[in-house]
Design an enzyme around this catalytic site. Structure first.
Site, PDB file in Angstrom:
ATOM      1  N   LYS A  46     -17.027 -74.593  12.237  1.00 37.14           N
ATOM      2  CA  LYS A  46     -16.483 -73.248  12.335  1.00 37.14           C
ATOM      3  C   LYS A  46     -16.001 -72.943  13.742  1.00 37.14           C
ATOM      4  O   LYS A  46     -15.213 -72.035  13.949  1.00 37.14           O
ATOM      5  CB  LYS A  46     -17.575 -72.220  11.973  1.00 37.14           C
ATOM      6  CG  LYS A  46     -18.107 -72.337  10.578  1.00 37.14           C
ATOM      7  CD  LYS A  46     -19.263 -71.292  10.393  1.00 37.14           C
ATOM      8  CE  LYS A  46     -19.982 -71.510   9.102  1.00 37.14           C
ATOM      9  NZ  LYS A  46     -21.229 -70.684   9.061  1.00 37.14           N
ATOM     10  N   GLY A  47     -16.532 -73.680  14.725  1.00 36.98           N
ATOM     11  CA  GLY A  47     -16.382 -73.293  16.130  1.00 36.98           C
ATOM     12  C   GLY A  47     -14.972 -73.079  16.626  1.00 36.98           C
ATOM     13  O   GLY A  47     -14.752 -72.303  17.556  1.00 36.98           O
ATOM     14  N   ASP A 103     -13.393 -76.943  19.300  1.00 36.75           N
ATOM     15  CA  ASP A 103     -13.888 -75.956  20.262  1.00 36.75           C
ATOM     16  C   ASP A 103     -14.371 -76.626  21.541  1.00 36.75           C
ATOM     17  O   ASP A 103     -14.027 -76.228  22.637  1.00 36.75           O
ATOM     18  CB  ASP A 103     -15.007 -75.088  19.637  1.00 36.75           C
ATOM     19  CG  ASP A 103     -16.126 -75.914  18.993  1.00 36.75           C
ATOM     20  OD1 ASP A 103     -16.056 -77.158  18.979  1.00 36.75           O
ATOM     21  OD2 ASP A 103     -17.076 -75.285  18.489  1.00 36.75           O
ATOM     22  N   ASP A 106     -18.239 -82.717  23.437  1.00 32.89           N
ATOM     23  CA  ASP A 106     -19.532 -82.855  24.113  1.00 32.89           C
ATOM     24  C   ASP A 106     -19.899 -84.340  24.127  1.00 32.89           C
ATOM     25  O   ASP A 106     -19.369 -85.105  24.936  1.00 32.89           O
ATOM     26  CB  ASP A 106     -20.536 -81.977  23.354  1.00 32.89           C
ATOM     27  CG  ASP A 106     -21.890 -81.846  24.025  1.00 32.89           C
ATOM     28  OD1 ASP A 106     -21.965 -81.967  25.247  1.00 32.89           O
ATOM     29  OD2 ASP A 106     -22.882 -81.604  23.317  1.00 32.89           O
ATOM     30  N   LYS A 134     -16.968 -81.119  28.036  1.00 36.97           N
ATOM     31  CA  LYS A 134     -18.208 -81.313  28.806  1.00 36.97           C
ATOM     32  C   LYS A 134     -18.361 -82.810  29.063  1.00 36.97           C
ATOM     33  O   LYS A 134     -19.163 -83.486  28.414  1.00 36.97           O
ATOM     34  CB  LYS A 134     -19.387 -80.887  27.920  1.00 36.97           C
ATOM     35  CG  LYS A 134     -20.122 -79.636  28.316  1.00 36.97           C
ATOM     36  CD  LYS A 134     -21.398 -79.568  27.481  1.00 36.97           C
ATOM     37  CE  LYS A 134     -21.702 -78.177  27.035  1.00 36.97           C
ATOM     38  NZ  LYS A 134     -22.878 -78.098  26.159  1.00 36.97           N
ATOM     39  N   PHE A 155     -25.223 -74.861  27.627  1.00 30.19           N
ATOM     40  CA  PHE A 155     -24.876 -74.496  26.252  1.00 30.19           C
ATOM     41  C   PHE A 155     -24.107 -73.178  26.279  1.00 30.19           C
ATOM     42  O   PHE A 155     -24.604 -72.164  26.748  1.00 30.19           O
ATOM     43  CB  PHE A 155     -26.131 -74.373  25.390  1.00 30.19           C
ATOM     44  CG  PHE A 155     -25.803 -74.310  23.925  1.00 30.19           C
ATOM     45  CD1 PHE A 155     -25.497 -75.462  23.213  1.00 30.19           C
ATOM     46  CD2 PHE A 155     -25.774 -73.090  23.265  1.00 30.19           C
ATOM     47  CE1 PHE A 155     -25.167 -75.407  21.870  1.00 30.19           C
ATOM     48  CE2 PHE A 155     -25.453 -73.029  21.912  1.00 30.19           C
ATOM     49  CZ  PHE A 155     -25.152 -74.187  21.217  1.00 30.19           C
ATOM     50  N   VAL A 156     -22.883 -73.220  25.770  1.00 25.98           N
ATOM     51  CA  VAL A 156     -22.002 -72.051  25.870  1.00 25.98           C
ATOM     52  C   VAL A 156     -21.766 -71.420  24.503  1.00 25.98           C
ATOM     53  O   VAL A 156     -21.854 -72.090  23.472  1.00 25.98           O
ATOM     54  CB  VAL A 156     -20.651 -72.421  26.518  1.00 25.98           C
ATOM     55  CG1 VAL A 156     -20.862 -72.948  27.926  1.00 25.98           C
ATOM     56  CG2 VAL A 156     -19.885 -73.440  25.686  1.00 25.98           C
ATOM     57  N   ASP A 162     -20.989 -70.727  18.653  1.00 29.88           N
ATOM     58  CA  ASP A 162     -22.183 -69.984  18.233  1.00 29.88           C
ATOM     59  C   ASP A 162     -23.460 -70.493  18.875  1.00 29.88           C
ATOM     60  O   ASP A 162     -23.520 -71.591  19.417  1.00 29.88           O
ATOM     61  CB  ASP A 162     -22.368 -70.143  16.718  1.00 29.88           C
ATOM     62  CG  ASP A 162     -22.840 -71.558  16.348  1.00 29.88           C
ATOM     63  OD1 ASP A 162     -22.216 -72.530  16.820  1.00 29.88           O
ATOM     64  OD2 ASP A 162     -23.849 -71.692  15.626  1.00 29.88           O
TER      65      ASP A 162
HETATM   66  P1  5GP Z   1     -20.200 -83.568  19.968  1.00 33.83           P
HETATM   67  O1  5GP Z   1     -20.149 -84.185  18.612  1.00 33.83           O
HETATM   68  O2  5GP Z   1     -19.020 -83.901  20.845  1.00 33.83           O
HETATM   69  O3  5GP Z   1     -21.506 -83.816  20.656  1.00 33.83           O
HETATM   70  O4  5GP Z   1     -20.248 -82.022  19.784  1.00 33.83           O
HETATM   71  C1  5GP Z   1     -19.263 -81.410  19.178  1.00 33.83           C
HETATM   72  C2  5GP Z   1     -19.724 -80.130  18.544  1.00 33.83           C
HETATM   73  O5  5GP Z   1     -21.014 -79.691  18.989  1.00 33.83           O
HETATM   74  C3  5GP Z   1     -18.781 -79.056  18.965  1.00 33.83           C
HETATM   75  O6  5GP Z   1     -17.680 -79.028  18.103  1.00 33.83           O
HETATM   76  C4  5GP Z   1     -19.633 -77.827  18.870  1.00 33.83           C
HETATM   77  O7  5GP Z   1     -19.599 -77.323  17.578  1.00 33.83           O
HETATM   78  C5  5GP Z   1     -21.022 -78.307  19.201  1.00 33.83           C
HETATM   79  N1  5GP Z   1     -21.353 -78.051  20.637  1.00 33.83           N
HETATM   80  C6  5GP Z   1     -21.416 -78.929  21.647  1.00 33.83           C
HETATM   81  N2  5GP Z   1     -21.724 -78.331  22.817  1.00 33.83           N
HETATM   82  C7  5GP Z   1     -21.844 -77.014  22.523  1.00 33.83           C
HETATM   83  C8  5GP Z   1     -22.129 -75.844  23.314  1.00 33.83           C
HETATM   84  O8  5GP Z   1     -22.330 -75.848  24.535  1.00 33.83           O
HETATM   85  N3  5GP Z   1     -22.170 -74.660  22.639  1.00 33.83           N
HETATM   86  C9  5GP Z   1     -21.945 -74.569  21.302  1.00 33.83           C
HETATM   87  N4  5GP Z   1     -22.008 -73.371  20.757  1.00 33.83           N
HETATM   88  N5  5GP Z   1     -21.666 -75.647  20.538  1.00 33.83           N
HETATM   89  C10 5GP Z   1     -21.614 -76.849  21.139  1.00 33.83           C
HETATM   90 MG    MG Z   2     -17.071 -77.850  16.722  1.00 34.91          MG
END
Ligand code: 5GP
Ligand code: MG
Length: 184
Positions: A46-47, A103, A106, A134, A155-156, A162
């Site tokens: 949803k982000g 969004d 990470d 990030k 964490f944002v 969210d």
């Molecule tokens: P990844 O798979 O790259 O670790 O993370 C991707 C997903 O994790 C992002 O699309 C997001 O939904 C969530 N995410 C990662 N870091 C953050 C953060 O700092 N805040 C929030 N709200 N969601 C995050």
């Molecule tokens: Mg996401």
């Protein structure tokens, strides 16, 4: 007066004005690259829903929109590492030029998984657009083609992002007060 959500925000990392200016720029860059190519903007729910809505209006190219929903966090601030599709594509993407709209990038788990998935479904090309990056937390070899802002390892929330499904409608990117996490 501060909204009930804003009282939970410790600090603002990216203001509404900065978001608007950067999204406008990104839309213009994508316009130059994709004019005449009928790309498919593919929002990762949803982000990215707020970013998606602003980005497609900032990029006045003939295009279409699609959505996929994945889940990897299960109401915590740590990724579980496994990505599940909770709402799949509703159309054939064979031969399509995809603009994936995320969004935040990470660990890279989500986009590494989705890139393979979309290639296996026959996408012609994949361009990754993320609002936030990030890089300090990356464990997969994934880079964004377009990134709005680099953020530190915090964490944002806000602008679609969210914590436990809340704060998505905060209009800027911020960090929550520590007690908000511990009370949850
Ligand atoms: P990844 O798979 O790259 O670790 O993370 C991707 C997903 O994790 C992002 O699309 C997001 O939904 C969530 N995410 C990662 N870091 C953050 C953060 O700092 N805040 C929030 N709200 N969601 C995050
Ligand atoms: Mg996401």
């Amino acid at each position: 007066m501060k909204s009930e959500m804003e009282q939970d925000i410790l600090k603002v990392l990216v203001t509404e004005e900065e978001l608007k200016a950067r999204v406008t720029e990104m839309g213009a860059e994508l316009f130059e690259k994709f004019k005449g190519r009928n790309p498919l903007f593919l929002s990762v729910l949803k982000g990215s829903f707020v970013f998606m809505a602003d980005l497609v209006r900032a990029c006045q190219v003939q295009s279409e929109v699609e959505f996929i929903a994945v889940s990897s966090y299960q109401n915590s601030t740590q990724s579980s590492g496994t990505v599940q599709i909770t709402r799949d594509l509703q159309q054939d993407i064979t031969g399509r030029e995809l603009i994936i709209v995320e969004d935040i990038l990470d660990s890279g788990n989500t986009l590494a998984f989705l890139k393979d998935y979309f290639m296996s479904k026959g996408a012609k090309s994949i361009t990754i657009v993320t609002l936030l990056d990030k890089p300090s937390r990356r464990t997969k070899a994934i880079t964004a083609d377009y990134s709005g802002f680099t953020v530190p390892d915090e964490f944002v929330v806000g602008y679609g992002l969210d914590f436990a499904q809340k704060y998505r409608n905060v209009p800027y990117i911020g960090v929550l007060k520590p007690e908000v996490y511990s009370n949850n």
